[in-house]
Motif scaffolding. Structure first.
Motif, short mmCIF file in Angstrom:
data_model
loop_
_atom_site.label_atom_id
_atom_site.label_comp_id
_atom_site.label_asym_id
_atom_site.label_seq_id
_atom_site.Cartn_x
_atom_site.Cartn_y
_atom_site.Cartn_z
N GLU A 78 0.83 -1.21 0.00
CA GLU A 78 0.00 0.00 0.00
C GLU A 78 0.87 1.26 0.00
O GLU A 78 0.58 2.22 -0.71
CB GLU A 78 -0.94 0.02 1.21
N GLU B 70 2.33 1.74 -3.35
CA GLU B 70 1.31 2.22 -4.30
C GLU B 70 1.12 3.73 -4.15
O GLU B 70 0.99 4.47 -5.13
CB GLU B 70 -0.01 1.48 -4.05
N ALA B 71 1.11 4.19 -2.89
CA ALA B 71 0.93 5.63 -2.63
C ALA B 71 2.13 6.42 -3.17
O ALA B 71 1.96 7.48 -3.78
CB ALA B 71 0.74 5.86 -1.14
N ALA C 161 1.93 6.62 -6.91
CA ALA C 161 0.90 7.55 -7.37
C ALA C 161 1.40 8.99 -7.26
O ALA C 161 1.23 9.79 -8.19
CB ALA C 161 -0.38 7.36 -6.56
N ARG C 162 2.03 9.31 -6.15
CA ARG C 162 2.57 10.68 -6.00
C ARG C 162 3.65 10.94 -7.03
O ARG C 162 3.70 12.02 -7.64
CB ARG C 162 3.13 10.86 -4.58
N ILE D 121 4.03 9.57 -9.98
CA ILE D 121 3.45 9.74 -11.33
C ILE D 121 2.86 11.13 -11.48
O ILE D 121 3.06 11.80 -12.50
CB ILE D 121 2.41 8.64 -11.60
N LEU D 122 2.12 11.59 -10.47
CA LEU D 122 1.52 12.93 -10.58
C LEU D 122 2.60 14.01 -10.68
O LEU D 122 2.49 14.94 -11.48
CB LEU D 122 0.60 13.20 -9.40
N LEU D 123 3.64 13.89 -9.89
CA LEU D 123 4.73 14.87 -9.95
C LEU D 123 5.38 14.89 -11.33
O LEU D 123 5.61 15.95 -11.91
CB LEU D 123 5.80 14.56 -8.89
#
Lengths: 69, 526
Positions: free
Chosen positions: A30, A33-34, A37-38, A40-42
């Protein structure tokens, strides 16, 4: 592919890869995964260009090894 | 005094139609006296079309329901002659705060653009809106307009013919038949008219329950919209706090899918949840509690011959973004002038098909926005939740991530970019007032631009002259405010405006042939 760079574009490929894996060291699934995700957004925001991003999405969606088999 | 929503506003009265030997024929029958039905009826009366509104109840809606009214519907209410009391009573807000887990991650300011008569939003209980609309109906009746609301008149049967609709209506004193040249169904998401016609209503259901509560309290919460993602007092879910007039607060708590709805509605259970949210020691009184689920869906077509669907009967969205009632009001704004022209024989029947074109387009836009908000607020997959949480996490530190946070994209009017009614666009003129867009408001030397527009076709001549045609010309000097929204770098411009204040066509020079062609096109003759 018009805009997405698909040739090696990173100095010190082995070092980069080690750093990427270290990012997830001793993390639960988990937590990883977090982090991903951060990350990828950055990176998406850094790239910015929607066309380039869509090309990356297309390539990411494709399972390269399976298509070669 | 009992609450406004317990007082009959249009009590049942026997109509002479109930004693006729044959069913009475009316020009227009509107089914449903909610905000959309009442707005339709008032617009019809202003166009001198006689209208009968049927409602199965005799009161305004129970509980606050729709609470957030956007600028464009307020402008429409101005045109209908009842915007002022709504804005006076409503709570204006522009600040919001977003919380994630136990911390405030950022605040925002809607920063409404100056130079508009109406604010970006007001919060107002639906029952206040409805009661002001009923007051407006009474005013129009006093002026001799043929507008009538029949309370406790429930539609029980419907037969749609080529040139009229035949209704079976039940009342406390039995049933009667009624005919309408045109029928406008504003009878909500569970539309009886739609069911009686056996029409589709397909879309996406969301597996989630929301508890909605109105509480009165004397607490020190500011007039802001507060939204929580995954708060400690509602783990894994969302929450919203928003202020309404009279010290009433709207609280919205996501509950998830597998819940016992009856148990969750019990006052003790609700109070315990609210205590956890508001903090011990905050005194509050529950005014209204409801649990809702929602769907995002629309009818395939909003026009079925002589029957027209408007508001929730035609389309349904999630509540995030206040796109339900707000879009319904814009439906009738679009519909009534077209019905007037067709009924008067001044436009072809096909003009009413453009109601479908334009408002289906708007409904799709609303559904798209509201579906996206729903996905963000209630992620439907593990990956979706991971990205949602990542965006919230990053938003606390980096402004770039804040626009990704979606707790509802608040209602803005649709621009009918692809409407068949649109004419020529002057390419150098500002996009904000392009054909298909609602005319942007602007301050004039005295009053406001939008108060000069609407209800009929008009030519707006800014910084130029236009000879009188068979439509009214509004001539205005090119002030700075007008120039910014209507001229750009041009020195002068001519706008053709529709009765619903949307721009039909625009030019930088007058040419009678072009104006006449655009007018014909905007009336569906192009």
């Amino acid at each position: 592919m018009a805009k997405l760079i698909t040739t090696l574009h990173i100095d010190g490929a082995d070092d980069f890869y080690a750093e990427l894996i270290a990012l997830h060291a001793e993390r639960t699934r988990e937590e990883s995964e977090a982090i991903n995700a951060r990350l990828i957004l950055l990176l998406c925001n850094h790239v910015g260009d929607r066309e380039t991003l869509r090309e990356a999405f297309t390539e990411a969606r494709r399972d390269g090894a399976a298509s070669l088999a | 005094m009992p609450p406004i929503f317990e007082t009959p506003l249009y009590p049942y009265q026997r109509s002479p139609d109930q004693d006729g030997a044959t069913p009475a024929r009316h020009a227009v029958v509107v089914v449903g006296a909610g905000p959309v039905g009442l707005a339709a009826a008032i617009d019809l009366a202003l166009h001198d079309i006689p209208v009968v509104v049927l409602d199965e109840n005799d009161k305004v809606s129970f509980g606050s329901r729709a609470i957030c009214f956007a600028k464009r519907p307020l402008e429409i209410f101005d045109r209908l002659g009842c915007g002022e009391p709504l804005v006076e009573k409503g709570v204006q807000w522009r600040l919001g705060k977003v919380f994630f887990r136990d911390s405030l991650i950022y605040g925002f300011d809607l920063l409404p653009e100056a130079g508009h008569k109406r604010p970006a939003f007001i919060n107002l209980q639906q029952y206040y809106l409805e009661s002001h609309l009923v007051k407006r109906v009474r005013q129009l009746q006093a002026q001799g307009k043929r507008i009538e609301i029949r309370g406790m008149n429930r539609v029980a049967g419907l037969k749609v013919e080529a040139d009229h609709a035949a209704l079976e209506v039940t009342t406390p004193e039995g049933g009667y038949g009624l005919e309408a040249d045109w029928l406008i169904a504003c009878d909500g998401a569970g539309s009886t008219v739609r069911s009686l016609m056996g029409l589709d209503f397909v879309g996406r259901a969301f597996e989630d329950n929301f508890l909605i509560a109105d509480v009165t309290m004397d607490a020190e919460f500011p007039t802001e919209r507060w939204f929580w993602f995954d708060p400690p007092f509602n783990k894994g879910q969302s929450a919203l706090l928003h202020k309404q007039p009279d010290g009433v607060w709207r609280i919205d708590l996501q509950l998830g899918w597998n819940i016992d709805r009856e148990h969750e509605k019990e006052p003790e259970r609700v109070k315990a949840r609210l205590k956890a949210m508001l903090g011990e020691g905050v005194e509050f009184k529950l005014e209204w509690v409801s649990i809702y689920t929602f769907q995002c869906r629309r009818m395939e077509k909003f026009r079925h011959g002589r029957v027209l669907f408007a508001g929730d009967s035609a389309h349904q969205v999630s509540p995030f973004g206040a796109r339900g009632a707000n879009s319904g009001i814009q439906d009738t704004d679009n519909l009534i002038w077209k019905l007037k022209l067709v009924r008067d024989g001044l436009a072809p029947d096909s003009l009413l098909d453009t109601y479908d074109d334009e408002r289906v387009f708007a409904a799709d836009e609303n559904i798209r926005h509201s579906t996206r908000s729903t996905e963000f607020i209630t992620p439907k997959s593990q990956a979706s939740r991971a990205f949602r949480d990542a965006a919230l996490d990053l938003a606390a530190r980096f402004p770039f991530a804040r626009p990704l946070v979606n707790s509802g994209r608040l209602s803005t009017p649709s621009v009918y970019d692809h409407s068949p009614l649109n004419g020529v666009d002057g390419p150098t003129l500002p996009p904000v007032a392009r054909p298909g867009a609602p005319a942007p408001d602007a301050p004039l030397a005295k009053g406001w631009l939008l108060d000069r527009l609407g209800g009929r076709f008009q030519l707006l001549a800014i910084g130029m002259d236009a000879p009188p045609l068979d439509i009214e010309v509004v001539r205005l000097d090119a002030s700075e405010a007008l120039a910014r929204r209507y001229l750009g770098d041009a020195r002068a411009a001519l706008y053709l405006l529709r009765p619903d204040q949307h721009v039909a066509a625009r030019w930088t020079a007058y040419d009678e042939g072009k104006v006449r062609a655009a007018l014909a096109r905007a009336m569906g003759k192009g």
